[in-house]
Design an enzyme around this catalytic site. Structure first.
Site, short mmCIF file in Angstrom:
data_model
loop_
_atom_site.label_atom_id
_atom_site.label_comp_id
_atom_site.label_asym_id
_atom_site.label_seq_id
_atom_site.Cartn_x
_atom_site.Cartn_y
_atom_site.Cartn_z
CG ASP A 220 16.08 29.42 -40.43
OD1 ASP A 220 16.56 28.85 -39.61
OD2 ASP A 220 17.05 28.29 -41.78
CD GLU A 279 18.55 28.88 -36.38
OE1 GLU A 279 18.02 28.37 -35.83
OE2 GLU A 279 18.28 29.36 -38.00
C1 NOJ Z 1 15.95 27.06 -37.79
C2 NOJ Z 1 14.56 26.75 -37.81
O1 NOJ Z 1 14.26 27.87 -36.86
C3 NOJ Z 1 14.62 24.88 -38.03
O2 NOJ Z 1 13.16 25.30 -37.50
C4 NOJ Z 1 15.06 24.84 -38.83
O3 NOJ Z 1 14.69 23.49 -39.02
C5 NOJ Z 1 16.34 25.19 -39.22
N1 NOJ Z 1 17.02 26.11 -39.21
C6 NOJ Z 1 16.53 24.75 -41.09
O4 NOJ Z 1 15.70 25.94 -41.57
#
Ligand code: NOJ
Length: 549
Positions: A220, A279
């Protein structure tokens, strides 16, 4: 629980993917959003036993792996992306033995399992943050986060001008006067990755889940861990508009790569080809490619692809640039159309017409699954689910919705629980007809449930099953690293994929009219009905075809 070190996927598991080397290079990975996949205990919230019970559905669908969004102990200020304990399962989702069962059951079915790791920030209920707050200014525990005095004579202004991705300032002031940084909600304090204890903690967290047997991680906010030295001001009032387009001092800093080199060594020390996907919302695919150099991670999400509209020239350009950038670092390209943070693509591509949206979504799926590399599916897209746009404000939970006063932050609409069967909500999501679901499903989802679509050859579910079965058969779907563009009329994409195992042509008509082209081969699969002649074929508007050539 019996804690045991499982080799990721048993070599004799009934999966083609298991036998292949570097499975992640062309894997189809299905994102399970645990809150909304299947509710085993009837409390209206999805859970791990619910997922485990439905794993045969995913095996039958034909995916290679499952990625689970966070199910860790969390106050749920951001649907679990605010983690209070990285080694515990939130009771709302089950127990650690449930996680263990899920992984073992998935492996027995030939499915790999990737779990989310959230290293940029934790929950404000995490014990480190609680201690940092308790001990006050000057405490060494504050050094694990970004605590700063405020600006102005009385320190009442934030330390810099950074804005939270969810809207409002990225700083919150605590009772003793210090401010702390949170790039997301105030309940999500950012870790200070200059602190060795943070590195040590996450090395240990990774090993904890690897020891439990997971096949890898989705990282993440992988681009956020390192902040520019001195936390400089940006001087721009609407930073959210810059994200993914322009460099900002809190994202995509070069220092993050050292962390992933460290993590790669951990992953490589385990048998079973454990893999990680970043991500990372970066301004260009070339910047994304840096995360997957040979000594870093294995994959990075391709958000430039996701955000490209229904436009032949734009898609061709992003496909070319993605393949060039990823091939340059010997990494697979990845392709994704939907996830839990964006409007579902059947609605995004609809231009206000739901039937057109579904036609385009199915065509987009064939395009995506024909490209070289790995593809990510988001739960429910195989049912053709649309975005739920009519949720009443009082049921919404997305913090972005509240922090932007409803102007943006529409992420609840893609998180509505899946319909499995039955005539009444929650349509088999939970065990009791008429029982609860944490977000309400539209009545029209009765006709979109798994049971309603199963066995209907025209349904989106059966279409996905055929597509994924064909992808397992034909190495030219997903395999290899290159494609060859073929001449095609304006608004039509046509390319040939040649691999040692076979040749395939994919044609996508992105225009609003049927287009007649020379028949490229034998139809393998089409997203709309097709009547190919020996010499010519009319490809319907907004449709795609795979041809064995
Ligand atoms: C990316 C995640 O996919 C999202 O759902 C989240 O709110 C943010 N990162 C913060 O962790």
């Amino acid at each position: 629980m019996t804690q045991h070190v499982t080799a990721a996927l048993p070599a004799d598991a009934p999966s083609d993917a298991a036998a292949r080397r570097e499975w992640w290079r062309d894997a189809v990975i299905y994102q399970v959003y645990p809150r909304s996949f299947a509710d085993g205990d009837g409390d209206g919230m999805g859970d791990l036993p619910g997922i485990t019970a439905r794993l045969p559905y995913l095996q039958r669908l034909g995916v290679d792996a499952v990625w689970l969004s966070p199910f860790y102990l969390s106050p749920q200020a951001d649907a679990g992306y605010d983690v209070a304990d990285y080694r515990a399962v939130d009771p709302m989702f089950g127990t650690l033995p449930d996680a263990d069962d899920l992984v073992r059951e998935a492996h027995a079915l030939g499915l790999r399992v990737i779990v989310d790791v959230v290293p940029n920030h934790c929950s404000d209920q995490h014990k480190w943050f609680a201690r940092a707050l308790r001990e006050g200014p000057g405490s060494p525990w504050r050094e694990r986060f970004h605590f700063r005095p405020g600006k102005g004579a009385d320190g009442s202004e934030p330390p810099n001008d950074w804005e939270s991705v969810f809207g409002g300032p990225a700083w919150t002031r605590v009772a003793d006067g210090d401010w702390y940084l949170h790039l997301f909600a105030p309940e999500q304090p950012d870790f200070n990755w200059q602190h060795p204890a943070v590195h040590e903690e996450f090395r240990s967290v990774l090993r904890f889940w690897l020891d439990l047997g997971v096949d890898g991680f989705r990282i993440d906010v992988a681009h956020g861990l390192i902040k520019a030295a001195g936390l400089p001001d940006i001087g721009h009032g609407e930073q959210v508009k810059l994200l993914g387009k322009q460099a900002v001092p809190y994202f995509d800093q070069d220092g993050v790569h050292e962390i992933y080199r460290e993590w790669r060594q951990i992953l490589d020390a385990y048998e079973g080809e454990r893999a990680a996907v970043a991500e990372a919302w970066t301004p260009t695919v070339e910047r994304s490619a840096l995360y997957i150099r040979p000594d870093e991670l294995h994959q990075a999400f391709n958000f430039e692809y996701l955000t490209t509209g229904w436009d032949a020239a734009a898609l061709r350009a992003v496909i070319d640039r993605s393949l060039d950038a990823m091939n340059a670092v010997h990494a697979p390209a990845t392709w994704v159309l939907s996830n839990h943070d964006v409007v579902r693509h059947s609605t995004r591509l609809a231009d206000g017409d739901a039937a057109r949206g579904l036609r385009r979504a199915r065509a987009a799926t064939l395009l995506m699954l024909a490209l070289p590399g790995s593809a990510y599916l988001y739960q429910g897209e195989e049912l053709g689910l649309p975005e739920v746009t009519e949720l009443p404000d009082e049921v919404r939970q997305d913090p972005a919705f509240f922090r932007t006063r409803g102007q943006d932050g529409t992420r609840d609409g893609c998180r509505v629980p899946l319909p499995w069967s039955g005539e009444r909500a929650p349509f088999g999501f939970g065990p009791v007809e008429g029982g609860p679901s944490w977000l309400p499903q539209p009545d029209s989802w009765r006709d979109l449930s798994v049971a309603a679509q199963e066995g209907d050859p025209g349904s989106t579910l059966e279409f996905y099953r055929r597509a994924l079965a064909a992808r397992r058969e034909h190495p030219a779907l997903g395999g290899g690293r290159h494609l060859e563009w073929l001449d095609a009329p304006d608004g039509v994409l046509s390319f040939r994929r040649t691999t040692p195992g076979g040749t395939l042509v994919c044609t996508v008509n992105l225009t609003a009219e049927a287009v007649t082209i020379p028949t490229p081969g034998t139809v393998l699969l089409s997203s709309a009905e097709l009547d190919p002649g020996a010499a010519e074929v009319s490809v319907p508007a907004d449709s795609a075809v795979w041809w064995a050539a």
